[in-house]
Design a protein around this motif. Structure first.
Motif, mmCIF file in Angstrom:
data_model
loop_
_atom_site.group_PDB
_atom_site.id
_atom_site.type_symbol
_atom_site.label_atom_id
_atom_site.label_comp_id
_atom_site.label_asym_id
_atom_site.label_seq_id
_atom_site.Cartn_x
_atom_site.Cartn_y
_atom_site.Cartn_z
ATOM 1 N N LYS A 168 0.946 -1.265 0.015
ATOM 2 C CA LYS A 168 0.026 0.046 0.171
ATOM 3 C C LYS A 168 0.834 1.314 -0.084
ATOM 4 C CE LYS A 168 -3.631 -2.251 2.537
ATOM 5 N NZ LYS A 168 -4.748 -2.014 3.948
ATOM 6 N N PRO A 169 0.213 2.327 -0.578
ATOM 7 C CA PRO A 169 1.132 3.490 -0.679
ATOM 8 C C PRO A 169 1.496 3.999 0.682
ATOM 9 C CG PRO A 169 -0.931 3.843 -1.424
ATOM 10 C CD PRO A 169 -0.850 2.675 -1.363
ATOM 11 N N PHE A 170 2.457 4.627 1.014
ATOM 12 C CA PHE A 170 2.684 5.149 2.509
ATOM 13 C C PHE A 170 2.135 6.485 2.671
ATOM 14 C CE2 PHE A 170 6.885 2.612 1.596
ATOM 15 C CZ PHE A 170 6.596 1.739 2.430
ATOM 16 N N ASN A 171 1.600 6.707 3.922
ATOM 17 C CA ASN A 171 0.869 8.068 4.208
ATOM 18 C C ASN A 171 1.925 9.003 4.586
ATOM 19 O OD1 ASN A 171 -0.935 10.109 4.865
ATOM 20 N ND2 ASN A 171 -1.915 8.732 6.353
ATOM 21 N N PHE A 172 2.046 10.016 3.986
ATOM 22 C CA PHE A 172 2.806 11.126 4.481
ATOM 23 C C PHE A 172 2.297 12.517 4.342
ATOM 24 C CE2 PHE A 172 6.381 8.216 3.034
ATOM 25 C CZ PHE A 172 6.982 7.974 4.333
ATOM 26 N N GLU A 173 1.047 12.366 4.030
ATOM 27 C CA GLU A 173 0.109 13.630 3.676
ATOM 28 C C GLU A 173 -0.843 14.024 4.822
ATOM 29 O OE1 GLU A 173 -2.142 12.848 0.190
ATOM 30 O OE2 GLU A 173 -0.258 12.891 -1.043
ATOM 31 N N SER A 174 -1.062 12.962 5.935
ATOM 32 C CA SER A 174 -2.122 13.295 7.106
ATOM 33 C C SER A 174 -1.474 12.400 8.207
ATOM 34 C CB SER A 174 -3.323 12.929 6.870
ATOM 35 O OG SER A 174 -3.705 11.618 6.398
ATOM 36 N N PHE A 175 -1.815 12.879 9.531
ATOM 37 C CA PHE A 175 -1.606 12.170 10.683
ATOM 38 C C PHE A 175 -2.915 12.353 11.559
ATOM 39 C CE2 PHE A 175 -0.040 16.427 10.956
ATOM 40 C CZ PHE A 175 -0.274 16.690 12.410
ATOM 41 N N PRO A 176 -2.955 11.269 12.514
ATOM 42 C CA PRO A 176 -3.996 11.468 13.431
ATOM 43 C C PRO A 176 -3.681 12.561 14.522
ATOM 44 C CG PRO A 176 -2.488 9.369 14.060
ATOM 45 C CD PRO A 176 -2.193 9.957 12.814
ATOM 46 N N MET A 217 8.934 13.778 14.024
ATOM 47 C CA MET A 217 8.059 13.966 12.802
ATOM 48 C C MET A 217 6.503 13.675 13.103
ATOM 49 S SD MET A 217 10.575 12.218 9.678
ATOM 50 C CE MET A 217 10.875 10.768 10.524
ATOM 51 N N ASP A 218 5.686 14.507 11.986
ATOM 52 C CA ASP A 218 4.176 14.281 12.046
ATOM 53 C C ASP A 218 3.771 13.164 11.020
ATOM 54 O OD1 ASP A 218 3.542 15.870 14.279
ATOM 55 O OD2 ASP A 218 3.737 17.759 13.146
ATOM 56 N N PHE A 219 4.676 12.272 11.126
ATOM 57 C CA PHE A 219 4.218 10.963 10.013
ATOM 58 C C PHE A 219 4.262 9.724 10.871
ATOM 59 C CE2 PHE A 219 7.413 13.759 7.275
ATOM 60 C CZ PHE A 219 6.331 14.200 6.583
ATOM 61 N N LEU A 220 3.315 8.878 10.234
ATOM 62 C CA LEU A 220 3.060 7.640 10.760
ATOM 63 C C LEU A 220 4.467 6.915 10.675
ATOM 64 C CD1 LEU A 220 -0.394 6.668 9.604
ATOM 65 C CD2 LEU A 220 0.215 7.090 11.954
ATOM 66 N N SER A 221 4.507 6.121 11.837
ATOM 67 C CA SER A 221 5.980 5.210 11.762
ATOM 68 C C SER A 221 5.815 4.015 10.555
ATOM 69 C CB SER A 221 6.149 4.533 13.025
ATOM 70 O OG SER A 221 6.425 5.390 14.064
ATOM 71 N N PRO A 222 6.840 3.492 10.119
ATOM 72 C CA PRO A 222 6.584 2.404 9.177
ATOM 73 C C PRO A 222 5.438 1.517 9.277
ATOM 74 C CG PRO A 222 8.893 2.869 9.464
ATOM 75 C CD PRO A 222 8.181 3.587 10.424
ATOM 76 N N PRO A 223 4.665 1.209 8.453
ATOM 77 C CA PRO A 223 3.563 0.043 8.823
ATOM 78 C C PRO A 223 4.414 -1.277 9.216
ATOM 79 C CG PRO A 223 3.776 0.460 6.395
ATOM 80 C CD PRO A 223 4.443 1.421 6.925
ATOM 81 N N GLU A 224 5.583 -1.550 9.008
ATOM 82 C CA GLU A 224 5.929 -2.951 9.408
ATOM 83 C C GLU A 224 6.192 -2.779 11.074
ATOM 84 O OE1 GLU A 224 6.717 -2.470 5.230
ATOM 85 O OE2 GLU A 224 7.189 -1.020 7.017
ATOM 86 N N ARG A 261 13.000 -4.526 7.735
ATOM 87 C CA ARG A 261 11.773 -4.296 6.912
ATOM 88 C C ARG A 261 11.318 -2.809 6.612
ATOM 89 N NH1 ARG A 261 7.115 -6.771 8.843
ATOM 90 N NH2 ARG A 261 7.992 -6.692 11.040
ATOM 91 N N GLY A 262 12.220 -1.971 7.046
ATOM 92 C CA GLY A 262 12.037 -0.541 6.973
ATOM 93 C C GLY A 262 12.396 0.296 5.715
ATOM 94 N N ALA A 263 13.264 -0.307 5.045
ATOM 95 C CA ALA A 263 13.982 0.440 4.202
ATOM 96 C C ALA A 263 13.234 1.168 3.087
ATOM 97 C CB ALA A 263 14.919 -0.412 3.446
ATOM 98 N N GLY A 264 12.030 0.486 2.628
ATOM 99 C CA GLY A 264 11.177 1.177 1.847
ATOM 100 C C GLY A 264 10.581 2.141 2.005
ATOM 101 N N TRP A 265 10.000 2.087 3.186
ATOM 102 C CA TRP A 265 9.532 3.419 3.773
ATOM 103 C C TRP A 265 10.332 4.693 3.947
ATOM 104 C CZ3 TRP A 265 10.318 6.325 8.161
ATOM 105 C CH2 TRP A 265 9.384 7.111 8.672
ATOM 106 N N LEU A 266 11.638 4.119 4.334
ATOM 107 C CA LEU A 266 12.525 5.376 4.578
ATOM 108 C C LEU A 266 13.008 5.933 3.169
ATOM 109 C CD1 LEU A 266 14.604 6.825 6.007
ATOM 110 C CD2 LEU A 266 16.310 4.966 5.894
ATOM 111 N N GLN A 267 13.093 5.100 2.177
ATOM 112 C CA GLN A 267 13.446 5.731 0.802
ATOM 113 C C GLN A 267 12.343 6.483 0.302
ATOM 114 O OE1 GLN A 267 13.513 2.560 -2.325
ATOM 115 N NE2 GLN A 267 14.134 4.137 -3.616
ATOM 116 N N HIS A 268 10.998 6.374 0.737
ATOM 117 C CA HIS A 268 9.554 7.271 0.278
ATOM 118 C C HIS A 268 9.932 8.444 1.486
ATOM 119 C CE1 HIS A 268 8.329 3.906 -1.811
ATOM 120 N NE2 HIS A 268 7.471 4.511 -2.389
ATOM 121 N N LEU A 269 10.232 8.364 2.503
ATOM 122 C CA LEU A 269 10.367 9.470 3.576
ATOM 123 C C LEU A 269 11.462 10.404 2.971
ATOM 124 C CD1 LEU A 269 9.943 10.691 6.338
ATOM 125 C CD2 LEU A 269 11.658 9.308 7.232
ATOM 126 N N LEU A 270 12.520 9.970 2.634
ATOM 127 C CA LEU A 270 13.619 10.827 2.389
ATOM 128 C C LEU A 270 13.077 11.758 1.006
ATOM 129 C CD1 LEU A 270 16.503 8.645 2.641
ATOM 130 C CD2 LEU A 270 16.074 10.511 3.923
#
Length: 390
Positions: free
Chosen positions: A3-11, A36-43, A281-290
């Protein structure tokens, strides 16, 4: 399919115990403390959920699988081969460098730091009973901070026992070059000074910049270095209190291990779970975060340059923190208080980073673009309405 990572909103973080969101009044937009105001990696979230559902949260041990995950991460990202026995778990990077100072202190010994710098650095020497030695980072004509080799060598005295390095640097955003690192490391070797390197932001570097752990320069330098790292900034899990020290020297490692046992407290089992999930398992999320952070960084830089005349900013090479020089505007009683009162935006007060930080503020751009735009527009309107800029 991922699923696409969510970097556009947060609770809503105000309904939690969040330091960032609960210190100031509700109408204040917090853009200060470095989480950061981003959800942590889903993993990471999935791993924590599974651990919570187990239902028992007793004392933990050091799982070999986590040390394996850390060594694999370091080799992949930095081509740094670290043995598992060199790794020591600590509750946080801050507790780590304070414990190193306690391990090294001796009557009349000194501890060197470079300012402006992350505020907890300013207290380490006093808390360890060491001589507080400070060297302002040099700045060129454009305002870029750098290490002047001659100034650095002159700052090391016969009393200096420990050099506390911040790289990537908080708050100025530098990723020190290999040449700068060599200059500092060789000077420390010549004076028999132990290097303690806070590298908590090491995974958050931008295009054109590569983080080099100072301990990787040379075997002799490695033996005189304690490196502190953590998944806390990289994966937004600071509240889970987990970090690690890489300590090649067995004698110092033994001393530190005892200090961690006696003073540092036990490990946070949720921090352990989160760290292993992140590093494996978090490298993919980090790549998008950067990509998101680099885009935000560029947006802040362009906004400051085009919309906030009189405010100066160097483009950060790492971290999600912008160091804004407001001295030309002479904001009263300080830039921090001006923006808090007039813009209702909470930033970090530059003077908390040392004398050289007076007239500066630190802005956290680790947030959705909508939040960032709102904060910057508030700052612009406050300056316009106060007739500071037109």
């Amino acid at each position: 399919m991922q699923k696409p990572f969510n970097f556009e909103s947060f609770p809503d973080r105000r309904v939690t115990e969040s330091l960032k969101w609960r210190v100031y009044a509700e109408e204040v937009l917090p853009m200060w403390v470095a989480d950061m105001d981003f959800l942590s990696p889903p993993e990471v979230i999935e791993a924590l959920r599974a651990r919570v559902e187990h239902g028992i949260y007793g004392y933990g041990i050091e799982p070999p699988s986590l040390k394996q995950a850390i060594t694999a991460w370091l080799e992949r990202r930095y081509q740094w081969r670290v043995s598992e026995e060199e790794i020591l778990f600590v509750p946080s990077v801050v507790s780590g460098f304070n414990l190193v100072a306690l391990a090294l202190r001796a009557p009349g010994s000194g501890l060197l730091i470079q300012t402006p710098v992350y505020p907890p650095f300013l207290n380490v020497a006093r808390q360890a009973g060491m001589k507080d030695q400070r060297l302002p980072l040099s700045r060129d004509a454009m305002g870029r901070y750098y290490v002047d080799g001659d100034c650095f060598r002159a700052a090391l005295t016969p009393e200096t026992r420990m050099f506390l390095l911040c790289n990537p640097h908080n708050p100025v955003g530098r990723v020190f070059t290999r040449e700068e690192l060599w200059t500092m490391a060789e000077a420390c070797l010549e004076r028999d000074v132990v290097i303690c390197s806070d590298e908590i932001h090491c995974d958050l570097t931008y295009s054109g910049h590569v983080h080099i752990p100072i301990a990787t320069l040379d075997e002799a330098i490695s033996r005189k270095t304690v490196t502190l790292m953590s998944p806390s900034k990289t994966f937004n899990v600071a509240g889970l209190k987990f970090a690690f020290a890489i300590v090649p020297d067995p004698t110092l490692r033994k001393t530190l291990k005892q200090l961690v046992h006696d003073l540092g407290g036990g490990m946070n089992i949720m921090g352990i779970v989160a760290a292993e999930a992140a590093y494996t398992r978090g490298a993919g999320w980090l790549q998008h975060l950067l990509k998101v952070l680099e885009s935000n960084r560029n947006f802040v830089y362009d906004f400051v340059r085009n919309e906030l005349p009189g405010v100066e900013m160097q483009l950060p090479e790492a971290t999600y923190l912008a160091w804004l020089d407001c001295r030309r505007l002479d904001l009263q009683p300080s830039p921090y208080e001006f923006f808090l009162t007039e813009a209702r935006v909470a930033l970090n007060n530059g003077r908390d980073f040392g004398t050289e930080g007076r007239g500066f503020v630190r802005l956290n751009f680790g947030c959705p673009r909508s939040t960032l735009e709102q904060g910057l527009m508030r700052m612009k309107r406050a300056l316009e309405e106060s007739r500071v800029i037109s």
